[in-house]
Design a protein around this motif. Structure first.
Motif, PDB file in Angstrom:
ATOM      1  N   ALA A 100      -0.380  -1.744 -10.934  1.00  0.00           N
ATOM      2  CA  ALA A 100      -0.089  -1.291 -12.525  1.00  0.00           C
ATOM      3  C   ALA A 100       1.560  -1.699 -12.596  1.00  0.00           C
ATOM      4  O   ALA A 100       1.730  -2.105 -13.622  1.00  0.00           O
ATOM      5  CB  ALA A 100       0.143   0.434 -12.338  1.00  0.00           C
ATOM      6  N   ILE A 106       6.314  -9.076  -6.909  1.00  0.00           N
ATOM      7  CA  ILE A 106       5.466  -9.021  -5.441  1.00  0.00           C
ATOM      8  C   ILE A 106       4.592  -7.484  -5.616  1.00  0.00           C
ATOM      9  O   ILE A 106       5.102  -6.597  -5.727  1.00  0.00           O
ATOM     10  CB  ILE A 106       6.294  -8.649  -4.168  1.00  0.00           C
ATOM     11  N   GLY A 107       3.285  -7.842  -6.006  1.00  0.00           N
ATOM     12  CA  GLY A 107       2.332  -6.628  -6.223  1.00  0.00           C
ATOM     13  C   GLY A 107       1.586  -6.777  -7.402  1.00  0.00           C
ATOM     14  O   GLY A 107       2.299  -6.744  -8.425  1.00  0.00           O
ATOM     15  N   ALA A 126       5.262   4.385 -12.844  1.00  0.00           N
ATOM     16  CA  ALA A 126       5.011   3.213 -12.639  1.00  0.00           C
ATOM     17  C   ALA A 126       5.487   2.577 -13.879  1.00  0.00           C
ATOM     18  O   ALA A 126       6.286   1.514 -13.944  1.00  0.00           O
ATOM     19  CB  ALA A 126       3.593   2.628 -12.263  1.00  0.00           C
ATOM     20  N   GLY A 163      -1.834  11.820 -14.722  1.00  0.00           N
ATOM     21  CA  GLY A 163      -1.055  10.791 -15.199  1.00  0.00           C
ATOM     22  C   GLY A 163       0.431  10.512 -15.011  1.00  0.00           C
ATOM     23  O   GLY A 163       0.830   9.541 -15.590  1.00  0.00           O
ATOM     24  N   PHE A 164       0.935  11.433 -14.148  1.00  0.00           N
ATOM     25  CA  PHE A 164       2.257  11.221 -13.923  1.00  0.00           C
ATOM     26  C   PHE A 164       2.800  10.184 -12.975  1.00  0.00           C
ATOM     27  O   PHE A 164       3.822   9.598 -13.328  1.00  0.00           O
ATOM     28  CB  PHE A 164       3.050  12.707 -13.447  1.00  0.00           C
ATOM     29  N   VAL A 188       3.630 -11.456   0.744  1.00  0.00           N
ATOM     30  CA  VAL A 188       5.103 -11.601   0.901  1.00  0.00           C
ATOM     31  C   VAL A 188       5.857 -10.523   1.715  1.00  0.00           C
ATOM     32  O   VAL A 188       5.635  -9.303   1.822  1.00  0.00           O
ATOM     33  CB  VAL A 188       6.004 -11.522  -0.522  1.00  0.00           C
ATOM     34  N   GLY A 217       3.448  -3.785 -11.333  1.00  0.00           N
ATOM     35  CA  GLY A 217       3.815  -5.330 -11.419  1.00  0.00           C
ATOM     36  C   GLY A 217       3.150  -5.944 -12.695  1.00  0.00           C
ATOM     37  O   GLY A 217       4.008  -6.747 -13.151  1.00  0.00           O
ATOM     38  N   SER A 259      -8.608   4.515 -10.790  1.00  0.00           N
ATOM     39  CA  SER A 259      -8.062   5.863 -11.115  1.00  0.00           C
ATOM     40  C   SER A 259      -8.822   6.671 -11.960  1.00  0.00           C
ATOM     41  O   SER A 259      -9.698   6.124 -12.742  1.00  0.00           O
ATOM     42  CB  SER A 259      -6.578   5.121 -11.760  1.00  0.00           C
ATOM     43  N   GLY A 260      -8.497   8.018 -11.821  1.00  0.00           N
ATOM     44  CA  GLY A 260      -8.805   8.872 -12.967  1.00  0.00           C
ATOM     45  C   GLY A 260     -10.304   9.091 -12.977  1.00  0.00           C
ATOM     46  O   GLY A 260     -11.102   8.993 -14.147  1.00  0.00           O
ATOM     47  N   THR A 293       6.999  -4.515  -6.210  1.00  0.00           N
ATOM     48  CA  THR A 293       6.023  -3.757  -6.910  1.00  0.00           C
ATOM     49  C   THR A 293       4.936  -3.302  -5.694  1.00  0.00           C
ATOM     50  O   THR A 293       3.908  -3.453  -6.393  1.00  0.00           O
ATOM     51  CB  THR A 293       5.837  -3.796  -8.134  1.00  0.00           C
ATOM     52  N   THR A 294       5.124  -3.322  -4.686  1.00  0.00           N
ATOM     53  CA  THR A 294       4.072  -3.121  -3.729  1.00  0.00           C
ATOM     54  C   THR A 294       3.111  -2.064  -3.346  1.00  0.00           C
ATOM     55  O   THR A 294       2.571  -1.841  -2.526  1.00  0.00           O
ATOM     56  CB  THR A 294       4.662  -3.707  -2.306  1.00  0.00           C
ATOM     57  N   GLY A 295       3.609  -0.691  -4.171  1.00  0.00           N
ATOM     58  CA  GLY A 295       3.180   0.407  -4.019  1.00  0.00           C
ATOM     59  C   GLY A 295       3.349   1.197  -2.920  1.00  0.00           C
ATOM     60  O   GLY A 295       4.296   0.897  -2.128  1.00  0.00           O
ATOM     61  N   CYS A 337      -9.070   6.122 -15.632  1.00  0.00           N
ATOM     62  CA  CYS A 337      -7.701   5.850 -15.689  1.00  0.00           C
ATOM     63  C   CYS A 337      -6.963   7.054 -16.876  1.00  0.00           C
ATOM     64  O   CYS A 337      -6.617   6.613 -17.888  1.00  0.00           O
ATOM     65  CB  CYS A 337      -7.272   4.267 -16.332  1.00  0.00           C
ATOM     66  N   VAL A 388      -1.439   9.416  -3.542  1.00  0.00           N
ATOM     67  CA  VAL A 388      -0.343   8.449  -3.483  1.00  0.00           C
ATOM     68  C   VAL A 388       0.569   8.773  -2.059  1.00  0.00           C
ATOM     69  O   VAL A 388      -0.053   9.639  -1.216  1.00  0.00           O
ATOM     70  CB  VAL A 388       0.594   8.927  -4.828  1.00  0.00           C
TER      71      VAL A 388
HETATM   72  C1  LIG Z   1      -8.353   7.011  -6.005  1.00  0.00           C
HETATM   73  C2  LIG Z   1      -6.804   7.098  -6.839  1.00  0.00           C
HETATM   74  C3  LIG Z   1      -7.000   7.552  -8.075  1.00  0.00           C
HETATM   75  C4  LIG Z   1      -5.873   7.652  -8.875  1.00  0.00           C
HETATM   76  N1  LIG Z   1      -5.795   8.078  -9.979  1.00  0.00           N
HETATM   77  C5  LIG Z   1      -4.679   8.176 -10.801  1.00  0.00           C
HETATM   78  C6  LIG Z   1      -4.679   8.713 -12.062  1.00  0.00           C
HETATM   79  O1  LIG Z   1      -5.708   8.563 -12.916  1.00  0.00           O
HETATM   80  N2  LIG Z   1      -3.319   8.730 -12.790  1.00  0.00           N
HETATM   81  C7  LIG Z   1      -2.299   8.371 -12.343  1.00  0.00           C
HETATM   82  O2  LIG Z   1      -1.143   8.601 -12.748  1.00  0.00           O
HETATM   83  N3  LIG Z   1      -2.330   7.836 -10.970  1.00  0.00           N
HETATM   84  C8  LIG Z   1      -3.304   7.782 -10.350  1.00  0.00           C
HETATM   85  N4  LIG Z   1      -3.443   7.332  -9.126  1.00  0.00           N
HETATM   86  C9  LIG Z   1      -2.121   6.863  -8.566  1.00  0.00           C
HETATM   87  C10 LIG Z   1      -1.760   5.360  -9.150  1.00  0.00           C
HETATM   88  O3  LIG Z   1      -2.796   4.556  -8.861  1.00  0.00           O
HETATM   89  C11 LIG Z   1      -0.566   4.969  -8.420  1.00  0.00           C
HETATM   90  O4  LIG Z   1       0.440   5.617  -8.325  1.00  0.00           O
HETATM   91  C12 LIG Z   1      -0.230   3.664  -9.008  1.00  0.00           C
HETATM   92  O5  LIG Z   1      -1.054   2.771  -9.036  1.00  0.00           O
HETATM   93  C13 LIG Z   1       0.988   2.928  -8.432  1.00  0.00           C
HETATM   94  O6  LIG Z   1       1.162   1.755  -8.865  1.00  0.00           O
HETATM   95  P1  LIG Z   1       2.043   0.428  -8.186  1.00  0.00           P
HETATM   96  O7  LIG Z   1       1.789  -0.815  -9.130  1.00  0.00           O
HETATM   97  O8  LIG Z   1       3.341   1.157  -7.582  1.00  0.00           O
HETATM   98  O9  LIG Z   1       1.170   0.365  -6.905  1.00  0.00           O
HETATM   99  P2  LIG Z   1      -0.579  -0.077  -6.533  1.00  0.00           P
HETATM  100  O10 LIG Z   1      -1.373   0.085  -7.977  1.00  0.00           O
HETATM  101  O11 LIG Z   1      -0.569   0.357  -5.616  1.00  0.00           O
HETATM  102  O12 LIG Z   1      -0.359  -1.799  -6.535  1.00  0.00           O
HETATM  103  C14 LIG Z   1       0.563  -2.230  -5.612  1.00  0.00           C
HETATM  104  C15 LIG Z   1      -0.047  -3.745  -5.541  1.00  0.00           C
HETATM  105  O13 LIG Z   1       0.773  -4.499  -4.493  1.00  0.00           O
HETATM  106  C16 LIG Z   1      -0.065  -5.205  -3.601  1.00  0.00           C
HETATM  107  N5  LIG Z   1       0.899  -5.619  -2.461  1.00  0.00           N
HETATM  108  C17 LIG Z   1       1.142  -4.788  -1.410  1.00  0.00           C
HETATM  109  N6  LIG Z   1       1.913  -5.163  -0.441  1.00  0.00           N
HETATM  110  C18 LIG Z   1       2.172  -6.520  -0.826  1.00  0.00           C
HETATM  111  C19 LIG Z   1       2.766  -7.581  -0.117  1.00  0.00           C
HETATM  112  N7  LIG Z   1       3.644  -7.707   0.664  1.00  0.00           N
HETATM  113  N8  LIG Z   1       2.711  -8.859  -0.987  1.00  0.00           N
HETATM  114  C20 LIG Z   1       1.865  -9.084  -1.869  1.00  0.00           C
HETATM  115  N9  LIG Z   1       1.324  -7.962  -2.596  1.00  0.00           N
HETATM  116  C21 LIG Z   1       1.304  -6.857  -2.176  1.00  0.00           C
HETATM  117  C22 LIG Z   1      -1.100  -4.209  -3.305  1.00  0.00           C
HETATM  118  O14 LIG Z   1      -2.224  -4.914  -2.577  1.00  0.00           O
HETATM  119  C23 LIG Z   1      -1.316  -3.631  -4.613  1.00  0.00           C
HETATM  120  O15 LIG Z   1      -2.203  -4.481  -5.364  1.00  0.00           O
HETATM  121  C24 LIG Z   1      -4.458   7.212  -8.358  1.00  0.00           C
HETATM  122  C25 LIG Z   1      -4.522   6.650  -7.033  1.00  0.00           C
HETATM  123  C26 LIG Z   1      -5.705   6.605  -6.286  1.00  0.00           C
HETATM  124  C27 LIG Z   1      -5.690   5.792  -4.819  1.00  0.00           C
END
Ligand SMILES: Cc1cc2nc3c(=O)[nH]c(=O)nc-3n(C[C@H](O)[C@H](O)[C@H](O)COP(=O)(O)OP(=O)(O)OC[C@H]3O[C@@H](n4cnc5c(N)ncnc54)[C@H](O)[C@@H]3O)c2cc1C
Length: 397
Positions: A14, A10-11, A379, A373-374, A138, A16, A48-49, A153-155, A53, A335
């Protein structure tokens, strides 16, 4: 369970994609489906970045993981034995994304473009026949009957909305608050320095929260790596105090005693020079002039400084205190601090302690880091751990 098994992720971010792709590499016969609520896959990776990225870090400057992961460092220390930054580096290069390390230890695709990572994930998803369903939000495990394993993996969920259904299934949730933000400071004299970047130490008086690095002055307050780092370590403290706190800046990075000695020395050696024209700390001239004006008569010569002036200037240079007036007016939080409490997951497999065959990876967990990048590394590590855990369950079934 079917003969091999069906996995729902789910998600489509990154964590997912990393999870789905690795799972298919470990158990190719698995049926893996990613459900993404929006139309955009990997949206955060794209921005990101600054569009480049910053996908991991060499950790060369990190001697204690709590410096870079205010939340989740103990769990990550354990999981880095499974998959760490070296593994991530090697993984991306092996999958056709050559990387480059910058002077500050941040790692980016050599292409300097986040699409290198996105294209890699999307082409692997196609090659491995991973199903991708966009526009599917979901919100209940009942939506996923027929799947043998579910990975969430909904972030991050800054409002907590995305965590409610998970709390209802028994999971503890650490209240979400923003992390990695800039701070507003209402001080027009400070705003006049907008654009200035200077290495400084920032500190919230009477707390342990302290960070150093480049400080950027903006037309509404303070930003830059030092403030972002402070906001990460103090995310919960700042939220609890309505983002209104005293903020102390040490502009010279030295102790009071050292600064006093340097000022007395300057007064002796450059006695006839004006305070504003002789700057013993090598600060940018407009910053030095601003600080001198706060502490003393800028028309004074060094020889005019009395003990009180020296004390005031010392205090301004080492403990220049402002009152923050909230978070920056732009929604630049990167974050979320908080999420599924780590006590709700098995620390070796990241399987839920409350619902069998349910796993968590990425920012939905109560793990977050400073910039550099942490966060992506967290993730990759948690996603890989979940892929390995599910693969182990299937292959030993
Ligand atoms: C502007 C910006 C710049 C960044 N730059 C960096 C960087 O350079 N380096 C770094 O390390 N980190 C960076 N980060 C942080 C990094 O992007 C996140 O920590 C990372 O994306 C987390 O990954 P994730 O898959 O857990 O969540 P996300 O990437 O947020 O993905 C979650 C996904 O789940 C989907 N989702 C949520 N709920 C549901 C649901 N109920 N059903 C279905 N889908 C759902 C969302 O739409 C989303 O697509 C940055 C963040 C931002 C906002």
């Amino acid at each position: 369970m079917g003969q091999i098994g069906k996995v729902a992720v789910i998600g489509g971010g990154a964590a997912g994609f990393f999870l789905a792709v690795n799972l298919k590499e470990m158990v190719p016969a698995l049926e893996v489906t990613i459900f993404e609520r929006s139309s955009r896959l990997l949206a955060k990776v794209e921005v990101s970045g600054g569009g480049r990225c910053n996908c991991t870090n060499t950790f060369d400057d990190v001697c204690d993981l709590s410096q870079v992961y205010p939340r989740g460092h103990r769990l990550l220390k354990r999981l880095f034995n499974v998959f760490d930054h070296r593994d991530a580096f090697e993984w991306f290069e092996r999958h056709g994304v050559p990387l480059t390390v910058e002077d500050d230890h941040c790692v980016f695709p050599q292409a300097q473009d986040s699409h290198a990572v996105i294209d890699c994930f999307l082409s692997l998803a196609r090659r491995y026949h991973i199903n991708i369903c966009t526009h599917v939000k979901v919100q209940s495990l009942d939506d996923l009957r027929g799947y043998d394993f579910v990975a969430v993996t909904t972030g991050g969920s800054p409002t907590g909305d995305g965590l409610r259904w998970l709390a209802e299934t028994g999971h503890d949730v650490a209240a979400p608050v923003p992390s990695l933000f800039s701070l507003a400071v209402s001080d027009s004299r400070l705003h006049a320095l907008q654009g200035l970047v200077h290495d400084a130490v920032v500190h919230i008086p009477t707390t342990k929260f302290r960070a150093e690095g480049p400080l950027l002055i903006t037309h509404w307050g303070m930003s830059g790596p030092a403030v972002l780092k402070l906001s990460s370590h103090a995310a919960r403290h700042l939220a609890d105090n309505g983002y209104r706190q005293p903020l102390s800046v040490n502009w010279v990075g030295c102790s009071e005693a050292d600064v006093q000695t340097m000022l007395s020395e300057a007064a002796r050696r450059q006695s006839q020079k004006l305070l504003t024209t002789w700057n013993p700390f090598g600060l940018q001239q407009r910053l030095w002039a601003y600080l001198v004006e706060k502490a003393a008569n800028p028309q004074s010569r060094w020889c005019d400084l009395n003990k009180k002036d020296v004390n005031r200037l010392t205090n301004t240079l080492t403990n220049d205190t402002y009152q923050t007036a909230g978070r920056a007016p732009f929604k630049d939080e990167f974050v979320t601090c908080g999420g599924i409490a780590l006590s709700s997951v098995n620390p070796s497999t990241l399987e839920s302690r409350h619902v069998a065959n349910l796993y968590f990876a990425g920012e939905v967990l109560d793990i977050d880091g400073i910039t550099g990048g942490f966060n992506f590394q967290a993730a990759w590590t948690t996603a890989y751990t979940v892929a390995r855990s599910i693969a182990a369950r299937i292959t030993t079934a």
